[in-house]
Write a protein that holds these residues in place. Structure first.
Motif, PDB file in Angstrom:
ATOM      1  N   ARG A   1      57.041  27.230  14.949  1.00  0.00           N
ATOM      2  CA  ARG A   1      56.125  26.119  14.705  1.00  0.00           C
ATOM      3  C   ARG A   1      55.197  25.993  15.911  1.00  0.00           C
ATOM      4  O   ARG A   1      55.595  26.254  17.040  1.00  0.00           O
ATOM      5  CB  ARG A   1      56.888  24.799  14.500  1.00  0.00           C
ATOM      6  N   LEU A   2      53.966  25.538  15.680  1.00  0.00           N
ATOM      7  CA  LEU A   2      53.019  25.327  16.772  1.00  0.00           C
ATOM      8  C   LEU A   2      53.434  24.115  17.585  1.00  0.00           C
ATOM      9  O   LEU A   2      53.724  23.053  17.045  1.00  0.00           O
ATOM     10  CB  LEU A   2      51.609  25.125  16.205  1.00  0.00           C
ATOM     11  N   ARG A   3      53.437  24.284  18.907  1.00  0.00           N
ATOM     12  CA  ARG A   3      53.721  23.176  19.816  1.00  0.00           C
ATOM     13  C   ARG A   3      52.538  22.983  20.754  1.00  0.00           C
ATOM     14  O   ARG A   3      51.995  23.968  21.279  1.00  0.00           O
ATOM     15  CB  ARG A   3      54.997  23.458  20.627  1.00  0.00           C
ATOM     16  N   ILE A   4      52.143  21.739  20.947  1.00  0.00           N
ATOM     17  CA  ILE A   4      50.990  21.413  21.786  1.00  0.00           C
ATOM     18  C   ILE A   4      51.437  20.409  22.841  1.00  0.00           C
ATOM     19  O   ILE A   4      51.792  19.269  22.521  1.00  0.00           O
ATOM     20  CB  ILE A   4      49.844  20.820  20.948  1.00  0.00           C
ATOM     21  N   GLU A   5      51.461  20.853  24.099  1.00  0.00           N
ATOM     22  CA  GLU A   5      51.952  20.018  25.181  1.00  0.00           C
ATOM     23  C   GLU A   5      51.173  20.284  26.459  1.00  0.00           C
ATOM     24  O   GLU A   5      50.931  21.443  26.819  1.00  0.00           O
ATOM     25  CB  GLU A   5      53.448  20.294  25.458  1.00  0.00           C
TER      26      GLU A   5
END
Length: 355
Positions: A173-177
């Motif tokens: 899954r795409l993670r944006i942090e």
């Protein structure tokens, strides 16, 4: 997502739309050698834009109204596992059927030993080869390099019912942090970039190729060029480029090359990208110079890599040439491959200005 990014980007780039596309594509399986279901997803997204679509073995071609102006290429396959026997799972890119394409000089092959222990605990999911129909999930309990088979071997806590030839993708899954994107980005990130460009007016040509991780994508691209009797020095191959640490990766927004292990790339197009980088304030570096600098202090030199573009240059004596445009990442060939949002926006700005 809208509130999180509204202040971070220039609105003309429509980054929220791009991230939505990337998030959707990451969920679609595309294990090297079994890309059929991803090709159908890709075709659906492109047909909504209204571009001309042609699908040949191993390559999907999308054409706008000015197809010769600029040609972009990106491979669609991602690393994963393949069931090769009763409860037997191997790294799909390096199964026996693909080893004739491996020369030992690719970055993937040289990193095989170093990534062998990265997969323990990784969740995976199995799919039917052509349709992509979900078959089940498991976790990787062990991974190691088998010297006899010259491949990564995986042990799973399930999926012993699968038949040989069944692909198994990493559950991702795409993670944006903290200003970064993380997922198995190679090379779905470039695919999402090209779709986004078409949605925002790109009228050139795009090649989406299969089996790059197995060393075969250039053959599919070459067959298309030969079929069309079309030669160009304005081909840009998009990809990610691995670095050992975030500090090293973040020294540049984009990565260019003058050459790879096969030979030199088109100087005019490369210089055009350099000029655009400088005018747009995009930080850039050359990967071949970086590798040569590292090799100056190494007993065993690193390979310059054999890129899709370099193979095309060598196979056609330079009748097909161009440049590479890569996004610097860490965590290469894992679901934790990471790049900065700044690198992504820089790449979009460059390509929109060039096209």
């Amino acid at each position: 997502m809208r509130a999180q990014f509204s202040d971070a980007f220039d609105s003309p780039l429509d980054i929220e739309g791009f991230l939505s596309t990337l998030q959707m594509l990451i969920r679609e399986p595309a294990v090297v050698g079994t890309e059929d279901s991803f090709f159908r997803t890709l075709r659906r997204e492109l047909e909504e834009v209204g571009v001309q679509i042609q699908h040949y073995q191993g390559v999907l071609v999308a054409k706008g109204k000015d197809p010769d102006r600029l040609i972009l290429s990106a491979h669609i396959d991602r690393h994963g596992l393949l069931c090769t026997g009763p409860n037997e799972f191997q790294y799909a890119a390096f199964i026996a059927g693909n080893q004739s394409e491996q020369t030992g000089e690719s970055v993937s092959e040289q990193l095989m030993e170093s990534i062998a222990d990265r997969f323990c605990g990784q969740r995976v999911q199995a799919h039917l080869p052509y349709t992509g129909t979900y078959q089940g999930q498991a976790s990787i309990t062990r991974s190691y390099v088998c010297p006899e088979r010259r491949n990564l071997i995986f042990e799973l806590d399930g999926l012993d019912f699968l038949h040989p030839g069944t692909p198994i993708s990493f559950l991702d899954r795409l993670r944006i942090e903290e200003g970064c994107l993380s997922a198995q980005l190679d090379n779905v990130l470039s695919v999402a970039i090209i779709i986004h460009l078409f949605r925002h007016g790109f009228q050139g040509t795009a090649l989406f190729t299969a089996q790059e991780e197995a060393g075969r994508s250039w053959r599919y691209a070459l067959a298309w060029f030969q079929r069309q009797q079309f030669w160009t020095d304005r081909l840009i191959v998009l990809d990610t480029s691995p670095y050992p640490s975030r500090a090293t990766a973040e020294k540049q927004d984009v990565v260019l090359r003058r050459k790879d292990a096969n030979g030199a790339f088109a100087e005019p197009l490369t210089n055009e990208l350099v000029t655009l980088c400088e005018s747009l304030g995009v930080r850039y570096s050359f990967k071949d110079l970086y590798v040569e600098m590292l090799n100056a202090s190494r007993d065993k030199p690193l390979s310059l890599g054999r890129t899709e573009l370099g193979r095309l240059v060598a196979a056609t004596d330079g009748k097909i040439n161009g440049a590479t445009l890569q996004i610097p990442t860490t965590g290469y060939h894992t679901t934790n491959e990471t790049t900065t949002l700044q690198s992504v926006t820089s790449t979009l700005k460059l390509l929109m200005a060039l096209a």
